[in-house]
Design a protein around this motif. Structure first.
Motif, PDB file in Angstrom:
ATOM      1  N   GLU A   1     -86.916 166.596 119.507  1.00  0.00           N
ATOM      2  CA  GLU A   1     -86.759 166.444 118.209  1.00  0.00           C
ATOM      3  C   GLU A   1     -87.085 167.909 117.490  1.00  0.00           C
ATOM      4  N   VAL A   2     -85.971 168.508 116.651  1.00  0.00           N
ATOM      5  CA  VAL A   2     -86.400 169.719 116.004  1.00  0.00           C
ATOM      6  C   VAL A   2     -86.369 169.383 114.802  1.00  0.00           C
ATOM      7  N   THR A   3     -87.060 170.259 113.986  1.00  0.00           N
ATOM      8  CA  THR A   3     -87.139 170.474 112.555  1.00  0.00           C
ATOM      9  C   THR A   3     -87.066 171.781 112.116  1.00  0.00           C
ATOM     10  N   LEU A   4     -86.283 172.195 111.289  1.00  0.00           N
ATOM     11  CA  LEU A   4     -85.899 173.785 111.092  1.00  0.00           C
ATOM     12  C   LEU A   4     -86.045 173.765 109.406  1.00  0.00           C
ATOM     13  N   ALA A   5     -86.699 175.082 109.117  1.00  0.00           N
ATOM     14  CA  ALA A   5     -87.069 175.044 107.588  1.00  0.00           C
ATOM     15  C   ALA A   5     -87.530 176.720 107.838  1.00  0.00           C
ATOM     16  N   SER A   6     -87.527 177.251 106.688  1.00  0.00           N
ATOM     17  CA  SER A   6     -87.765 178.526 106.349  1.00  0.00           C
ATOM     18  C   SER A   6     -89.327 178.644 105.796  1.00  0.00           C
ATOM     19  N   HIS A   7     -90.216 178.876 106.348  1.00  0.00           N
ATOM     20  CA  HIS A   7     -91.536 178.670 105.476  1.00  0.00           C
ATOM     21  C   HIS A   7     -91.809 179.768 104.749  1.00  0.00           C
ATOM     22  N   ASP A   8     -91.011 180.931 105.138  1.00  0.00           N
ATOM     23  CA  ASP A   8     -91.119 182.256 104.282  1.00  0.00           C
ATOM     24  C   ASP A   8     -90.703 182.080 102.901  1.00  0.00           C
ATOM     25  N   VAL A   9     -89.500 181.344 102.753  1.00  0.00           N
ATOM     26  CA  VAL A   9     -88.955 181.036 101.625  1.00  0.00           C
ATOM     27  C   VAL A   9     -89.094 179.574 100.845  1.00  0.00           C
ATOM     28  N   ASN A  10     -90.164 178.863 101.650  1.00  0.00           N
ATOM     29  CA  ASN A  10     -90.526 177.620 101.002  1.00  0.00           C
ATOM     30  C   ASN A  10     -89.376 176.726 100.751  1.00  0.00           C
ATOM     31  N   GLY A  11     -88.207 176.572 101.882  1.00  0.00           N
ATOM     32  CA  GLY A  11     -87.301 176.017 101.819  1.00  0.00           C
ATOM     33  C   GLY A  11     -86.361 176.128 103.101  1.00  0.00           C
ATOM     34  N   LEU A  12     -84.945 175.966 102.731  1.00  0.00           N
ATOM     35  CA  LEU A  12     -83.958 176.393 103.718  1.00  0.00           C
ATOM     36  C   LEU A  12     -83.251 177.615 103.373  1.00  0.00           C
ATOM     37  N   SER A  13     -82.967 178.359 104.474  1.00  0.00           N
ATOM     38  CA  SER A  13     -82.274 179.499 104.438  1.00  0.00           C
ATOM     39  C   SER A  13     -81.124 179.526 105.460  1.00  0.00           C
ATOM     40  N   GLU A  14     -80.253 180.447 105.417  1.00  0.00           N
ATOM     41  CA  GLU A  14     -78.970 180.702 106.348  1.00  0.00           C
ATOM     42  C   GLU A  14     -79.606 180.648 107.761  1.00  0.00           C
ATOM     43  N   ARG A  15     -80.593 181.176 108.030  1.00  0.00           N
ATOM     44  CA  ARG A  15     -81.260 181.260 109.232  1.00  0.00           C
ATOM     45  C   ARG A  15     -81.233 179.882 110.065  1.00  0.00           C
ATOM     46  N   ASP A  16     -81.738 178.728 108.971  1.00  0.00           N
ATOM     47  CA  ASP A  16     -81.812 177.455 109.580  1.00  0.00           C
ATOM     48  C   ASP A  16     -80.662 177.155 110.186  1.00  0.00           C
ATOM     49  N   PHE A  17     -79.489 177.113 109.587  1.00  0.00           N
ATOM     50  CA  PHE A  17     -78.448 176.731 109.765  1.00  0.00           C
ATOM     51  C   PHE A  17     -77.684 177.457 110.976  1.00  0.00           C
ATOM     52  N   GLN A  18     -77.966 178.800 110.975  1.00  0.00           N
ATOM     53  CA  GLN A  18     -77.523 179.479 111.973  1.00  0.00           C
ATOM     54  C   GLN A  18     -78.311 179.155 113.477  1.00  0.00           C
ATOM     55  N   LEU A  19     -79.333 178.802 113.400  1.00  0.00           N
ATOM     56  CA  LEU A  19     -80.250 178.299 114.672  1.00  0.00           C
ATOM     57  C   LEU A  19     -79.785 177.014 114.758  1.00  0.00           C
ATOM     58  N   ALA A  20     -79.644 176.043 113.722  1.00  0.00           N
ATOM     59  CA  ALA A  20     -79.105 174.918 114.305  1.00  0.00           C
ATOM     60  C   ALA A  20     -77.772 174.868 115.141  1.00  0.00           C
ATOM     61  N   GLN A  21     -76.811 175.731 114.393  1.00  0.00           N
ATOM     62  CA  GLN A  21     -75.622 175.779 115.201  1.00  0.00           C
ATOM     63  C   GLN A  21     -75.849 176.567 116.681  1.00  0.00           C
ATOM     64  N   LEU A  22     -76.712 177.394 116.793  1.00  0.00           N
ATOM     65  CA  LEU A  22     -76.861 177.991 118.123  1.00  0.00           C
ATOM     66  C   LEU A  22     -77.452 176.803 119.175  1.00  0.00           C
ATOM     67  N   MET A  23     -78.213 175.918 118.511  1.00  0.00           N
ATOM     68  CA  MET A  23     -78.835 174.733 119.349  1.00  0.00           C
ATOM     69  C   MET A  23     -77.652 173.761 119.573  1.00  0.00           C
ATOM     70  N   ASN A  24     -76.876 173.472 118.777  1.00  0.00           N
ATOM     71  CA  ASN A  24     -75.837 172.563 119.057  1.00  0.00           C
ATOM     72  C   ASN A  24     -74.798 173.136 120.199  1.00  0.00           C
ATOM     73  N   GLU A  25     -74.433 174.404 119.840  1.00  0.00           N
ATOM     74  CA  GLU A  25     -73.700 175.092 121.142  1.00  0.00           C
ATOM     75  C   GLU A  25     -74.239 175.127 122.392  1.00  0.00           C
ATOM     76  N   ALA A  26     -75.774 175.388 122.434  1.00  0.00           N
ATOM     77  CA  ALA A  26     -76.390 175.333 123.653  1.00  0.00           C
ATOM     78  C   ALA A  26     -76.467 173.743 124.332  1.00  0.00           C
ATOM     79  N   TYR A  27     -76.460 172.816 123.424  1.00  0.00           N
ATOM     80  CA  TYR A  27     -76.551 171.410 123.889  1.00  0.00           C
ATOM     81  C   TYR A  27     -75.028 171.053 124.495  1.00  0.00           C
TER      82      TYR A  27
END
Length: 108
Positions: A81-107
């Motif tokens: 179970e993976v949860t992504l959030a950008s703690h340094d911006v206190n929310g979501l940033s493009e990095r979260d969605f980039q990493l989500a996409q990379l995780m999907n591709e690796a899966y």
């Protein structure tokens, strides 16, 4: 305030996404959902067994480290179970969605 993000091996500036940007980006990462109680996205990945799950986590840990973006994750036997959030911006940033996409591709 802004944070750095990874794109093609280069760290760039990233900002907290607006609700509209989150909705738009969420539609582009299959299987990810926004958590109702915090500004984060989550997905559960199921594998054949523990070794496959842990191998996937290990590969993605190296990617995440290069991005300087570390997921919250929980592994129980063949599920991750993976949860992504950008703690340094206190929310979501493009990095979260980039990493989500990379995780999907690796899966896949």
């Amino acid at each position: 305030f802004e944070s750095t993000k990874f794109q093609g091996g280069i760290l760039e500036m990233a900002a907290k996404m607006s609700p509209a940007e989150i909705t738009e980006n969420l539609s582009q990462v299959a299987g990810w959902t926004q958590l109702p109680d915090r500004e984060a996205i989550q997905k559960t990945f199921a594998f054949e067994d523990f070794c496959e799950a842990f191998s996937w986590m290990t590969r993605l840990a190296l990617v995440a480290e290069k991005m300087d973006h570390h997921p919250e994750w929980l592994n129980v036997y063949n599920k991750v179970e993976v949860t992504l959030a950008s703690h340094d911006v206190n929310g979501l940033s493009e990095r979260d969605f980039q990493l989500a996409q990379l995780m999907n591709e690796a899966y896949s």
